[in-house]
Write a protein that holds these residues in place. Structure first.
Motif, PDB file in Angstrom:
ATOM      1  N   ASP A   1       0.861  -1.296  -0.174  1.00  0.00           N
ATOM      2  CA  ASP A   1       0.132  -0.031  -0.007  1.00  0.00           C
ATOM      3  C   ASP A   1       0.920   1.310   0.083  1.00  0.00           C
ATOM      4  O   ASP A   1       2.118   1.172   0.346  1.00  0.00           O
TER       5      ASP A   1
ATOM      6  N   GLN B   1      -6.109  -0.448   1.998  1.00  0.00           N
ATOM      7  CA  GLN B   1      -6.326  -0.691   3.303  1.00  0.00           C
ATOM      8  C   GLN B   1      -7.786  -0.366   3.593  1.00  0.00           C
ATOM      9  O   GLN B   1      -8.271  -0.098   4.806  1.00  0.00           O
TER      10      GLN B   1
ATOM     11  N   GLU C   1     -11.568   0.063   4.289  1.00  0.00           N
ATOM     12  CA  GLU C   1     -12.322  -1.029   5.148  1.00  0.00           C
ATOM     13  C   GLU C   1     -12.912  -2.085   4.630  1.00  0.00           C
ATOM     14  O   GLU C   1     -12.919  -3.421   4.982  1.00  0.00           O
TER      15      GLU C   1
ATOM     16  N   ARG D   1      -9.242  -4.697   3.653  1.00  0.00           N
ATOM     17  CA  ARG D   1      -8.215  -4.895   4.459  1.00  0.00           C
ATOM     18  C   ARG D   1      -7.890  -6.155   5.022  1.00  0.00           C
ATOM     19  O   ARG D   1      -7.039  -6.649   5.274  1.00  0.00           O
ATOM     20  N   GLU D   2      -9.130  -6.834   5.663  1.00  0.00           N
ATOM     21  CA  GLU D   2      -9.296  -8.195   6.141  1.00  0.00           C
ATOM     22  C   GLU D   2      -8.800  -9.213   5.070  1.00  0.00           C
ATOM     23  O   GLU D   2      -8.510 -10.321   5.792  1.00  0.00           O
TER      24      GLU D   2
ATOM     25  N   VAL E   1       0.364  -6.421   5.473  1.00  0.00           N
ATOM     26  CA  VAL E   1       0.501  -5.107   4.628  1.00  0.00           C
ATOM     27  C   VAL E   1       1.658  -4.292   5.017  1.00  0.00           C
ATOM     28  O   VAL E   1       1.877  -4.168   6.082  1.00  0.00           O
TER      29      VAL E   1
ATOM     30  N   PRO F   1      -3.646   4.162   7.374  1.00  0.00           N
ATOM     31  CA  PRO F   1      -3.200   3.056   6.845  1.00  0.00           C
ATOM     32  C   PRO F   1      -1.685   3.049   7.315  1.00  0.00           C
ATOM     33  O   PRO F   1      -1.252   1.666   7.645  1.00  0.00           O
TER      34      PRO F   1
ATOM     35  N   LYS G   1      -2.459   1.035  10.547  1.00  0.00           N
ATOM     36  CA  LYS G   1      -2.878  -0.506  10.332  1.00  0.00           C
ATOM     37  C   LYS G   1      -1.951  -1.135   9.530  1.00  0.00           C
ATOM     38  O   LYS G   1      -2.326  -2.408   9.718  1.00  0.00           O
TER      39      LYS G   1
END
Length: 196
Positions: free
Chosen positions: A25, A133, A135, A138-139, A144, A186, A189
């Motif tokens: 990312d 990322q 929502e 991201r999962e 990442v 991001p 995360k």
């Protein structure tokens, strides 16, 4: 590669029969493609079977992302890709499916063309692009990496013709980036952040 340790860490993270899915990312011109080439070279040396997807290969036709009546930054962030379709038919199926059929964007003809990708023997999948990322997506990533690069440095990497379109950067790209950095956060995360 100066980040050789990342490859070793990522490969050690693989714990199942499914391919490990890695997101690279970063905002525009942060060095994602160059970084991915370095990773690919390392994977080749280690005889790791991989496949790379560039999220910009899957953008939609111009009529769906320009002149929609919405603010330019909203068009870029929310309409550049068919987020729901990619969620359901790309990200959701990536680990489970041996063969994916995806729309690839042809910039010259402004059309999407379906192409099949065989992932049957793949051990590691790299997805490279902006806003990974968000929502909705991201999962689906096991790990990442976020490439962090100041706006001035990124803008300096644009070609001279593109640099003349400053208003487009201000109203379309930079506002979307600010939204992403603020709303999604991001850097926080990501599993790793690398300054480029």
């Amino acid at each position: 590669m100066k980040h050789n340790w990342i490859i070793n860490y990522l490969l050690q993270s693989r714990k199942s029969d499914h391919p490990l899915i890695i997101g690279i990312d970063g905002l525009s011109r942060s060095g994602k493609t160059t970084f991915v080439h370095q990773i690919e070279n390392e994977l080749i040396q280690k005889n790791v079977r991989y496949h790379t997807f560039h999220i910009d290969d899957h953008i939609v036709e111009r009529r769906k992302r320009y002149n929609t009546g919405k603010d330019a930054w909203i068009e870029y962030y929310f309409f550049q890709w068919d987020i729901e379709w990619l969620t359901n038919y790309f990200f959701l199926l990536m680990k489970e499916r041996m063969m994916l059929t995806l729309p690839y964007y042809d910039n010259l003809k402004d059309v999407q063309k379906l192409q099949s990708v065989d992932l049957a023997e793949v051990e590691l999948i790299i997805v490279e692009g902006v806003f990974l990322q968000r929502e909705e997506w991201r999962e689906f990533f096991d790990r990442v990496l976020f490439l962090d690069c100041p706006r001035e440095k990124r803008f300096a990497r644009e070609n001279e013709r593109v640099k003349t379109e400053l208003e487009k950067f201000q109203t379309r790209y930079w506002k979307a980036e600010e939204f992403y950095m603020t709303k999604v956060n991001p850097i926080e995360k990501a599993n790793f952040t690398i300054r480029t």
